[in-house]
Design a protein around this motif. Structure first.
Motif, PDB file in Angstrom:
ATOM      1  N   LEU A 194     -44.851  66.920  39.744  1.00  0.00           N
ATOM      2  CA  LEU A 194     -44.045  66.047  40.813  1.00  0.00           C
ATOM      3  C   LEU A 194     -43.271  64.615  40.110  1.00  0.00           C
ATOM      4  O   LEU A 194     -42.284  64.424  40.343  1.00  0.00           O
ATOM      5  N   VAL A 195     -44.237  64.204  39.208  1.00  0.00           N
ATOM      6  CA  VAL A 195     -43.396  63.138  38.579  1.00  0.00           C
ATOM      7  C   VAL A 195     -42.593  63.633  37.555  1.00  0.00           C
ATOM      8  O   VAL A 195     -41.327  62.907  37.460  1.00  0.00           O
ATOM      9  N   ALA A 196     -42.809  64.684  36.655  1.00  0.00           N
ATOM     10  CA  ALA A 196     -41.850  65.174  35.912  1.00  0.00           C
ATOM     11  C   ALA A 196     -40.475  65.408  36.439  1.00  0.00           C
ATOM     12  O   ALA A 196     -39.345  65.123  36.157  1.00  0.00           O
ATOM     13  N   TYR A 197     -40.709  65.851  37.851  1.00  0.00           N
ATOM     14  CA  TYR A 197     -39.574  66.285  38.554  1.00  0.00           C
ATOM     15  C   TYR A 197     -38.714  64.937  39.102  1.00  0.00           C
ATOM     16  O   TYR A 197     -37.404  64.905  38.929  1.00  0.00           O
ATOM     17  N   ALA A 198     -39.497  63.931  39.583  1.00  0.00           N
ATOM     18  CA  ALA A 198     -38.937  62.675  39.711  1.00  0.00           C
ATOM     19  C   ALA A 198     -38.156  62.004  38.705  1.00  0.00           C
ATOM     20  O   ALA A 198     -37.125  61.460  38.722  1.00  0.00           O
ATOM     21  N   MET A 199     -38.609  62.179  37.475  1.00  0.00           N
ATOM     22  CA  MET A 199     -38.135  61.562  36.261  1.00  0.00           C
ATOM     23  C   MET A 199     -36.697  62.308  36.017  1.00  0.00           C
ATOM     24  O   MET A 199     -35.926  61.753  35.046  1.00  0.00           O
ATOM     25  N   SER A 200     -36.584  63.536  36.541  1.00  0.00           N
ATOM     26  CA  SER A 200     -35.334  64.279  36.237  1.00  0.00           C
ATOM     27  C   SER A 200     -34.188  63.770  37.166  1.00  0.00           C
ATOM     28  O   SER A 200     -33.259  64.254  36.901  1.00  0.00           O
ATOM     29  N   THR A 201     -34.698  62.991  38.230  1.00  0.00           N
ATOM     30  CA  THR A 201     -33.396  62.605  39.071  1.00  0.00           C
ATOM     31  C   THR A 201     -33.106  61.447  38.400  1.00  0.00           C
ATOM     32  O   THR A 201     -33.422  60.811  37.837  1.00  0.00           O
ATOM     33  N   ASN A 202     -31.595  61.132  39.261  1.00  0.00           N
ATOM     34  CA  ASN A 202     -30.984  59.939  38.575  1.00  0.00           C
ATOM     35  C   ASN A 202     -31.555  58.546  39.237  1.00  0.00           C
ATOM     36  O   ASN A 202     -31.201  57.570  38.871  1.00  0.00           O
ATOM     37  N   SER A 203     -32.449  58.754  40.429  1.00  0.00           N
ATOM     38  CA  SER A 203     -33.053  57.789  41.105  1.00  0.00           C
ATOM     39  C   SER A 203     -34.263  57.281  40.546  1.00  0.00           C
ATOM     40  O   SER A 203     -35.189  56.386  41.155  1.00  0.00           O
ATOM     41  N   TYR A 204     -34.892  57.723  39.287  1.00  0.00           N
ATOM     42  CA  TYR A 204     -36.215  57.527  38.813  1.00  0.00           C
ATOM     43  C   TYR A 204     -36.406  56.209  38.655  1.00  0.00           C
ATOM     44  O   TYR A 204     -37.474  55.610  38.917  1.00  0.00           O
ATOM     45  N   PHE A 205     -35.318  55.463  37.858  1.00  0.00           N
ATOM     46  CA  PHE A 205     -35.562  53.976  37.662  1.00  0.00           C
ATOM     47  C   PHE A 205     -35.421  53.009  38.976  1.00  0.00           C
ATOM     48  O   PHE A 205     -36.188  52.124  38.872  1.00  0.00           O
ATOM     49  N   LYS A 206     -34.599  53.517  39.772  1.00  0.00           N
ATOM     50  CA  LYS A 206     -34.592  52.939  41.113  1.00  0.00           C
ATOM     51  C   LYS A 206     -36.070  52.965  41.825  1.00  0.00           C
ATOM     52  O   LYS A 206     -36.324  51.756  42.238  1.00  0.00           O
ATOM     53  N   GLY A 207     -36.635  54.101  41.679  1.00  0.00           N
ATOM     54  CA  GLY A 207     -38.043  54.018  42.169  1.00  0.00           C
ATOM     55  C   GLY A 207     -38.948  53.339  41.572  1.00  0.00           C
ATOM     56  O   GLY A 207     -39.819  52.605  42.151  1.00  0.00           O
ATOM     57  N   LEU A 208     -38.958  53.232  40.366  1.00  0.00           N
ATOM     58  CA  LEU A 208     -39.758  52.448  39.513  1.00  0.00           C
ATOM     59  C   LEU A 208     -39.643  51.005  39.741  1.00  0.00           C
ATOM     60  O   LEU A 208     -40.672  50.476  39.907  1.00  0.00           O
ATOM     61  N   ASN A 209     -38.309  50.700  39.791  1.00  0.00           N
ATOM     62  CA  ASN A 209     -38.064  49.260  39.971  1.00  0.00           C
ATOM     63  C   ASN A 209     -38.639  49.033  41.534  1.00  0.00           C
ATOM     64  O   ASN A 209     -39.142  47.659  41.571  1.00  0.00           O
ATOM     65  N   PHE A 210     -38.453  49.799  42.413  1.00  0.00           N
ATOM     66  CA  PHE A 210     -39.143  49.472  43.656  1.00  0.00           C
ATOM     67  C   PHE A 210     -40.346  49.283  43.455  1.00  0.00           C
ATOM     68  O   PHE A 210     -41.022  48.225  44.242  1.00  0.00           O
ATOM     69  N   LEU A 211     -41.202  50.226  43.007  1.00  0.00           N
ATOM     70  CA  LEU A 211     -42.706  50.168  42.909  1.00  0.00           C
ATOM     71  C   LEU A 211     -43.307  48.865  42.035  1.00  0.00           C
ATOM     72  O   LEU A 211     -44.192  48.435  42.274  1.00  0.00           O
TER      73      LEU A 211
END
Ligand code: PFF
Length: 355
Positions: A194-211
């Motif tokens: 699931l994380v690998a999938y999330a990494m393939s999206t354009n919003s991965y860094f937005k998600g990381l930034n939020f976290l």
């Protein structure tokens, strides 16, 4: 009790078995369902830091203490507290502390298994395509209809409880240990996918930034309390679960070292869950702070509309149920151990009663 150096229920066969079992207890709905939404509600990164401090300064020492007490007593938490109080000439009322743990675990399981049942039903919902192409309103209707149907909830809850009981009925090595031996690696593998999938999206860094973006102005007294409460919940502390798992721990295993590994693995899973969930939420223009509904009302919208959503949606809810199962077996075990030891029941019978 035939041999006072061993619990009458048997022992973990190795250090790894204990690590997997305790990590299985710790990793649960708390990591995948609760951690992401309380992080969302409390402003992301700064909350994560406060939570990590609570795990380090409060959670790990208490987990070490609880495991040590369990290993010393070698029986159910009530019996262990009674024995230790007697051995140290302390007030016998200490055994009520064991009661508190067993009862609290029992009460937690009573709602925990309901939410795990929701997870089971959502596997079927995603599988049959109920969410495909669905907007917020449709997902909300599916959720509301489900909430309004006691029969459906009772059914899924029962399925989950029967699975839990049948694992615990097989005993420490044949049941608990065997189950976590495949549940935990599977859970970790699904999460990484699931994380690998999330990494393939354009919003991965937005998600990381939020976290991970740290804004301490968002931290209030209430959020510190939430972080501390969550540290207790996620490490399964104070419920007799870790105490009873400690009772099955062989003498020669280092408690401090194993506890640090368990707490580390638990924290890693919570962070990975956040790293999987938030990018998917942002990619689909959804709200990260949508409370407990994040998993059952927000994420299904994403799974219904994203590429590969069917596959990853099923993976996600299977992951949720696996995590819940490895925790619920530890929630019921203290009560089962107590029934076996004090009411002379077989394990199977005790499971039916407790279940
Ligand atoms: N630690 C589990 C979770 O994070 O979901 C919940 C839990 C399990 C709490 C066992 C208490 C317990 F004794």
């Amino acid at each position: 009790m035939t041999d006072s150096n061993k619990s009458s229920h048997g022992e973990w066969s190795s250090r790894m078995a204990f690590i997997l079992a305790a990590t299985g207890s710790a990793v649960g709905l708390g990591n995948i369902w609760k951690f992401p939404y309380i992080t969302g509600e409390n402003g992301g990164g700064a909350f994560v830091i406060v939570y990590l401090m609570c795990v380090l300064l409060i959670g790990i020492p208490i987990m070490i203490a609880e495991t040590m007490i369990g290993r010393r007593g070698k029986r159910n938490p009530i019996g262990t507290m009674a024995l230790l109080a007697k051995e140290s000439d302390a007030d016998p009322n200490w055994h009520y502390l064991g009661w508190l743990g067993v009862v609290a675990g029992f009460l937690i399981l009573s709602y925990y298994s309901v939410i795990a049942g929701w997870g089971l039903s959502y596997i079927l919902n995603v599988f049959t395509g109920s969410f495909s192409g669905a907007g917020g309103e449709k997902v909300q209707t599916i959720f509301n209809d489900f909430m309004a149907s006691p029969l459906q909830q009772l059914f899924w809850h029962t399925v989950f409880m029967v699975v839990t009981m049948s694992v615990v009925a097989r005993g420490v090595t044949e049941g608990l240990e065997r189950a976590v031996q495949w549940l935990m690696p599977a859970l970790f593998f699904l999460l990484l996918l699931l994380v690998a999938y999330a990494m393939s999206t354009n919003s991965y860094f937005k998600g990381l930034n939020f976290l991970f973006n740290t804004d301490f102005s968002k931290i209030t007294g209430q959020s510190v309390l939430t972080a501390m409460g969550h540290a207790f919940f996620t490490l399964s502390l104070g419920m007799g679960a870790i105490m009873v798992y400690g009772a099955y721990l062989p003498k020669d295993i280092s408690i401090a070292r194993t506890t640090v590994i368990v707490a580390g693995a638990d924290t890693l899973v919570a962070l990975l869950a956040g790293m999987a969930i938030f990018p998917i939420v942002f990619e689909n223009n959804l709200q990260p702070g949508s409370g407990p509904g994040l998993i059952f009302q927000t994420l299904p919208i994403a799974f219904g509309n994203m590429t590969g959503g069917w596959f990853f949606g099923i993976l996600f809810f299977v992951l949720l149920v696996f995590a819940a199962l490895s925790s619920s077996i530890s929630l019921i075990e203290p009560a089962v151990a107590w029934l076996v030891e004090t009411r002379n029941m077989t394990r199977q019978r005790a499971c039916v009663w407790a279940g």
